[in-house]
Design an enzyme around this catalytic site. Sequence first.
Site: not given
Ligand code: TEU
Length: 514
Positions: A19, A23, A27, A200, A258
Amino acid sequence: MRWWRDAVFYQVYVRSFSDSDGDGVGDLDGIRSRLGYLELLGVDALWLTPFYRSPMTDHGYDVADPRDVDPVFGNLAAFDALVEEAHRHGIRVTIDLVPNHSSSEHEWFRAALESAPGSPERARYHFKPGRGPDGAEPPNNWHSVFGGPAWSRVPDGEWYLHLFAAEQPDLNWTNPEVWADLEKTLRFWCDRGVDGFRIDVAHGMSKPEGLPDHAGPGAALLAHTDDDPRFDHEGVHDVHRMIRAVLDHYPGRMAVGEVWVRDDDRFARYVRPDELHLGFNFRLVQTAFDAAEVREAIEHSLESVAGVGAHPTWTLSNHDVSRPVTRYGGGALGLARARAMALVVLALPGVVYLYNGEELGLPDVELPDWALQDPVWERSGRTERGRDSCRVPVPWEGDGPGFGFTSGEPWLPMPDDWAALTVAAQIEDTDSTLSFFRRALELRDEHAVSAGSGVEWFGAPPGCLAFRRSGSTLVCALNTSDEPVPLPPGDVLLTSGPLCDDGRLPPDTAAWLA
Ligand code: TEU
């Protein structure tokens, strides 16, 4: 130019890294001020979690404007400065895209709420009438990953779909405007000089036509099963082909997905030659500290990606899962095992992702109820504590409350006893976890990088494994049994903990030899 093939990526959970303005929230300028450290650590590239405009219900994974920086993290000029300076340090910068959903504060969703059922504004999301008398029941039985129904109702009686929090409405990937917008976002950041993207929920986006009920017993579960209609729908591969086509116009750019898809062959479809370059393999995140299980996970993962000519991507942790130190038993035992597993993944062919704080041996933090901020906590009716415990800010130096992370109050409380875990406390100590990671990355560069894509397994005592990446001189041995075992032949380069006096490899320890 496939610079990413053997790269070590470092995930910066932006909120928790550094940070610059007091705050209590990390960042972009904070990251920039730590580039010297990241270079010293020896990582090749960063993955920055979302820093876009957001009401922060899901700490940035609820994006209100994917082409602007949230003021809490800085601004576009700070982003440009970070990329430029990172490149000068020889570190590439990749960023997170969230195409499955937007924030409910995104201008599109606000326009949808102000428009009538059936309007083009609503067609960018999944709005539907409910079932039952007066449409008072949700349109189907899907659950949100965060708990509760995946549908919320708006005042005119329609329902909208959200696989995560209600503040994260799912975008409708049959709508051409949704496609065009992601393409625009990809180009926007490529033009600003980013080296790649993490996608994501890369197994989300596309939904089966008519949004049918979840038939299996998994309907009420958070975990994604293979027959789960919410995820891994065929149409998602067209989205990845579009992403790939855009990136192919920009030399050297990559994307990692992911992909929480359990079946190895279905997983491998995401990394076909015209789709994503890489996909996170989460098997080791879900595997116990057990040599047989670890070996099986590695073999299956290697086989599935090799089948499509792709490159494996290993990780032991991220901002969604329990930290390895805690997962493997906590305390000194958990730390010993986490270090041992780090030597395993860093010796494998492929890409490795480290999560900030992993190199310091940080454990999960047990937080008091009042401190919890993850939407999972509220949405689950306070039955699931959520993911805050692996998101506590990185301790840099000195004492609490801020440990050099912030001059103010950190957004999540940092434990009083973290003084010994700070970067400053570890950096000169040759026995520290930080020094261990630095040495491992150095040796990986010398011995393992650019070798073959296969693994040769050696015979090993029960509860142990030993392998060499094909074409490399480096041998990795891991002992998950209760007894010390002899080391394979070779000179010891690095061990995750002390060897026995007689030179054998103790339990909960790994070694690199050459
Ligand atoms: O995560 C997607 C997701 O499927 C996860 O929620 C996963 O199933 C879970 O965390 C496993 O414990 C992604 C991001 O990495 C997460 O931080 C977000 O909350 C989510 O997408 C929504 O955008």
